[in-house]
Design a protein around this motif. Structure first.
Motif, PDB file in Angstrom:
ATOM      1  N   ASN A   1       0.824  -1.208  -0.089  1.00 32.95           N
ATOM      2  CA  ASN A   1       0.049   0.096   0.091  1.00 32.95           C
ATOM      3  C   ASN A   1       0.946   1.485  -0.105  1.00 32.95           C
ATOM      4  O   ASN A   1       0.728   2.374   0.784  1.00 32.95           O
ATOM      5  CB  ASN A   1      -1.061   0.189   1.167  1.00 32.95           C
ATOM      6  CG  ASN A   1      -1.858  -0.940   0.907  1.00 32.95           C
ATOM      7  OD1 ASN A   1      -2.382  -1.420  -0.003  1.00 32.95           O
ATOM      8  ND2 ASN A   1      -2.250  -1.735   2.050  1.00 32.95           N
ATOM      9  N   THR A   2       1.940   1.462  -0.693  1.00 36.91           N
ATOM     10  CA  THR A   2       2.876   2.328  -0.940  1.00 36.91           C
ATOM     11  C   THR A   2       2.473   3.062  -2.200  1.00 36.91           C
ATOM     12  O   THR A   2       2.576   4.247  -2.015  1.00 36.91           O
ATOM     13  CB  THR A   2       4.291   2.107  -0.848  1.00 36.91           C
ATOM     14  OG1 THR A   2       4.627   1.235   0.325  1.00 36.91           O
ATOM     15  CG2 THR A   2       5.237   3.002  -0.961  1.00 36.91           C
ATOM     16  N   ILE A   3       2.115   2.346  -3.335  1.00 39.14           N
ATOM     17  CA  ILE A   3       1.760   3.049  -4.431  1.00 39.14           C
ATOM     18  C   ILE A   3       0.378   2.403  -4.957  1.00 39.14           C
ATOM     19  O   ILE A   3       0.156   1.660  -4.624  1.00 39.14           O
ATOM     20  CB  ILE A   3       2.635   2.818  -5.474  1.00 39.14           C
ATOM     21  CG1 ILE A   3       3.001   1.413  -5.895  1.00 39.14           C
ATOM     22  CG2 ILE A   3       4.001   3.667  -4.941  1.00 39.14           C
ATOM     23  CD1 ILE A   3       3.807   1.112  -7.084  1.00 39.14           C
ATOM     24  N   ARG A   4      -0.273   2.904  -5.821  1.00 34.34           N
ATOM     25  CA  ARG A   4      -1.131   2.440  -6.774  1.00 34.34           C
ATOM     26  C   ARG A   4      -0.984   2.611  -8.074  1.00 34.34           C
ATOM     27  O   ARG A   4      -0.801   3.705  -8.409  1.00 34.34           O
ATOM     28  CB  ARG A   4      -2.450   3.148  -6.029  1.00 34.34           C
ATOM     29  CG  ARG A   4      -3.714   2.354  -6.569  1.00 34.34           C
ATOM     30  CD  ARG A   4      -5.138   2.914  -6.204  1.00 34.34           C
ATOM     31  NE  ARG A   4      -5.247   4.266  -6.217  1.00 34.34           N
ATOM     32  CZ  ARG A   4      -5.256   5.231  -5.077  1.00 34.34           C
ATOM     33  NH1 ARG A   4      -5.106   4.781  -3.828  1.00 34.34           N
ATOM     34  NH2 ARG A   4      -5.234   6.500  -5.319  1.00 34.34           N
ATOM     35  N   ARG A   5      -1.184   1.745  -8.974  1.00 33.13           N
ATOM     36  CA  ARG A   5      -0.830   1.728 -10.400  1.00 33.13           C
ATOM     37  C   ARG A   5      -2.335   1.628 -10.960  1.00 33.13           C
ATOM     38  O   ARG A   5      -3.140   1.095 -10.756  1.00 33.13           O
ATOM     39  CB  ARG A   5      -0.037   0.709 -11.013  1.00 33.13           C
ATOM     40  CG  ARG A   5       1.292   0.750 -10.491  1.00 33.13           C
ATOM     41  CD  ARG A   5       2.391  -0.261 -11.125  1.00 33.13           C
ATOM     42  NE  ARG A   5       2.091  -1.649 -10.440  1.00 33.13           N
ATOM     43  CZ  ARG A   5       2.616  -2.739 -10.905  1.00 33.13           C
ATOM     44  NH1 ARG A   5       3.557  -2.555 -11.786  1.00 33.13           N
ATOM     45  NH2 ARG A   5       2.415  -3.907 -10.050  1.00 33.13           N
ATOM     46  N   SER A   6      -2.253   2.491 -12.264  1.00 32.14           N
ATOM     47  CA  SER A   6      -3.432   2.496 -13.140  1.00 32.14           C
ATOM     48  C   SER A   6      -2.878   2.976 -14.467  1.00 32.14           C
ATOM     49  O   SER A   6      -2.427   4.150 -14.845  1.00 32.14           O
ATOM     50  CB  SER A   6      -4.602   3.339 -12.754  1.00 32.14           C
ATOM     51  OG  SER A   6      -5.545   3.451 -13.660  1.00 32.14           O
ATOM     52  N   GLY A   7      -2.424   1.780 -15.381  1.00 34.88           N
ATOM     53  CA  GLY A   7      -1.962   2.196 -16.658  1.00 34.88           C
ATOM     54  C   GLY A   7      -0.571   2.583 -16.413  1.00 34.88           C
ATOM     55  O   GLY A   7       0.417   2.016 -15.803  1.00 34.88           O
ATOM     56  N   ARG A   8      -0.213   4.021 -17.068  1.00 35.99           N
ATOM     57  CA  ARG A   8       1.007   4.376 -16.949  1.00 35.99           C
ATOM     58  C   ARG A   8       1.118   5.258 -15.730  1.00 35.99           C
ATOM     59  O   ARG A   8       2.144   5.808 -15.267  1.00 35.99           O
ATOM     60  CB  ARG A   8       1.373   5.451 -18.094  1.00 35.99           C
ATOM     61  CG  ARG A   8       1.387   4.891 -19.436  1.00 35.99           C
ATOM     62  CD  ARG A   8       1.795   5.979 -20.556  1.00 35.99           C
ATOM     63  NE  ARG A   8       2.388   7.152 -20.318  1.00 35.99           N
ATOM     64  CZ  ARG A   8       3.461   7.406 -20.703  1.00 35.99           C
ATOM     65  NH1 ARG A   8       3.902   6.817 -21.566  1.00 35.99           N
ATOM     66  NH2 ARG A   8       4.182   8.558 -20.352  1.00 35.99           N
ATOM     67  N   GLU A   9       0.194   5.594 -14.987  1.00 31.88           N
ATOM     68  CA  GLU A   9      -0.011   6.461 -13.956  1.00 31.88           C
ATOM     69  C   GLU A   9       0.408   5.412 -12.487  1.00 31.88           C
ATOM     70  O   GLU A   9      -0.109   4.627 -12.249  1.00 31.88           O
ATOM     71  CB  GLU A   9      -1.473   7.283 -13.490  1.00 31.88           C
ATOM     72  CG  GLU A   9      -1.468   8.112 -14.509  1.00 31.88           C
ATOM     73  CD  GLU A   9      -2.527   9.198 -14.431  1.00 31.88           C
ATOM     74  OE1 GLU A   9      -3.370   8.504 -13.452  1.00 31.88           O
ATOM     75  OE2 GLU A   9      -2.494  10.175 -14.967  1.00 31.88           O
TER      76      GLU A   9
END
Length: 109
Positions: free
Chosen positions: A86-94
């Motif tokens: 739960n440090t980052i969240r990815r969605s496509g290139r973001e």
């Protein structure tokens, strides 16, 4: 003469930047390099007026791997670890930085 001196100073400065980058790449873990790269890109992207919570980095996996000095496969594994923590969240290139403190800790190790 002044032109040669200025050119030499520029070359020397470029060499020092490259030597420093190589030292950083050699001395830090891949996880720390990826975390540091994300933080650096976030600072650059979010210094514009586009600031939005949570901070978002928009970059393709190949470019991010090149900047961090690692293989795309290794980058993908580390991003998955960060996501599972739960440090980052990815969605496509973001890539949204959800917990900057955790990312700062990872960059320091």
């Amino acid at each position: 003469s002044d032109t040669c001196g200025a050119l030499f100073d520029d070359i020397e400065a470029s060499y020092m930047k490259l030597a420093t980058r190589l030292w950083i790449l050699e001395s830090r873990s891949v996880r720390a390099r990826v975390a540091g790269t994300l933080l650096g890109l976030r600072a650059r992207e979010n210094s514009n007026e586009r600031r939005r919570p949570p901070p978002v980095v928009s970059v393709d996996r190949k470019t991010l791997a090149e900047i961090a000095g690692t293989a795309p496969e290794t980058l993908s594994r580390i991003l998955t670890e960060f996501e599972n923590e739960n440090t980052i969240r990815r969605s496509g290139r973001e890539i949204a930085i959800v917990d900057e403190t955790k990312l700062l800790d990872a960059a320091a190790n």
